[in-house]
Design an enzyme around this catalytic site. Structure first.
Site, short mmCIF file in Angstrom:
data_model
loop_
_atom_site.label_atom_id
_atom_site.label_comp_id
_atom_site.label_asym_id
_atom_site.label_seq_id
_atom_site.Cartn_x
_atom_site.Cartn_y
_atom_site.Cartn_z
N LYS A 16 5.35 0.62 9.49
CA LYS A 16 5.12 2.01 9.85
C LYS A 16 6.40 2.56 10.47
O LYS A 16 7.35 1.83 10.74
CB LYS A 16 3.97 2.16 10.86
N SER B 178 0.84 3.70 2.28
CA SER B 178 0.80 4.37 3.58
C SER B 178 2.15 4.92 4.01
O SER B 178 2.22 5.77 4.90
CB SER B 178 0.28 3.42 4.65
N SER C 275 0.84 -1.20 0.00
CA SER C 275 0.00 0.00 0.00
C SER C 275 0.87 1.25 0.00
O SER C 275 2.10 1.18 0.12
CB SER C 275 -0.91 0.01 1.24
N SER D 103 -2.98 6.71 6.00
CA SER D 103 -2.30 5.64 6.71
C SER D 103 -3.16 5.11 7.85
O SER D 103 -3.64 5.88 8.69
CB SER D 103 -0.96 6.14 7.27
#
Length: 267
Positions: free
Chosen positions: A144, A89, A87, A228
């Site tokens: 992250k 994010s 993705s 996100s």
């Protein structure tokens, strides 16, 4: 599909077959060969000897694959593991289709499958890009940036991140970046890491009052701040869910031909 589990099972099965052959089956084959030669009263020709002493195909495959699978398991579990970014994010730091390498020993050695730590080698630092098992579904890996350490007070308001009451320094780099038209690109300093991030000026985004990170847990956010799914929505990452520290991009593949033009270290 849990690839780690499949790999562990494959190593266990091929290793067991190989061990049984070394300790038992091979001796039986050689004993059978000696018995045939004794019954004939003469040494058999080479072709017949090879046929009688030949390993069954499962043993042959196990002997060939076991060392390869074992090395892959050890490297993947304790040194570095590849992941693909699914993705956006973490844009602009990581793009969709990036293949990354994750340092598996930066935060301690963990057993495959169970993810149980058995050697403590360090803790995540503020600003690290971390891969972890999603707390709401541990079968899914997330990536992250670590924002809050245990005991930190975290607040996010007006697209500004605050840690322990202090605004995290950032400066505007581009009002309309080529890779994300309509977004704002900033440079942010988080811990020892300097990295880029995107903000959407048309969307107020999530506002979060101050929270305190519990002991043994971490607060994480994506660099694509308004796109996100991170700790602002679902909470903290427990120590037990940590997989490792992402440190390099080695390939990008978005469905066409693989590209190695984006090989780089992750800031």
């Amino acid at each position: 599909m849990d690839f780690s589990l499949l790999l562990v099972v494959a190593v266990a099965v091929t290793g067991l077959v190989w061990l049984l052959d070394v300790t038992w089956w091979r001796r039986r084959r050689l004993a059978r060969l000696a018995s045939v030669e004794s019954a004939n009263g003469a040494t058999l020709d080479d072709g017949t000897r090879r046929k009688l002493a030949r390993e069954p195909w499962p043993v042959d495959y196990a002997r060939s694959f076991f060392p390869v699978l074992l090395v892959v398991l050890l490297l993947r579990s304790f040194l570095a593991e590849p992941f693909q970014i699914p993705s956006g994010s973490m844009r602009p730091t990581l793009e969709i289709g990036d293949f990354i390498l994750v340092n598996k020993f930066a935060y301690g050695l963990r057993l495959p499958v169970t993810n149980t730590e058995f050697v403590d080698l360090g803790e995540p630092q503020r600003g690290d890009v971390m891969v972890f098992r999603f707390p709401e579904d541990p079968s899914v890996n997330f990536i992250k940036r670590v924002v809050g350490l245990p005991g930190d007070r975290i607040r996010y308001e007006g697209k500004q991140l605050y840690i322990n009451g202090e605004p995290v320094p950032k400066e505007l780099v581009d009002e309309n970046p080529e890779g994300a038209p309509g977004e704002l690109e900033f440079r942010e300093w988080l811990g020892e890491h300097e990295h880029a991030l995107y903000n959407n000026p048309r969307d107020p985004g999530p506002q979060m009052r101050e929270v305190t990170v519990p002991p043994g847990q971490y607060f994480v956010m994506g660099d694509n701040r308004d796109h996100s799914n991170d700790s602002r929505y679902w909470g903290f990452v427990p120590q037990a869910n940590i997989v490792g520290q992402a440190f390099a991009v080695w390939m990008n593949w978005d469905g066409g031909l693989p590209s190695f033009d984006s090989v780089r270290l992750i800031p």
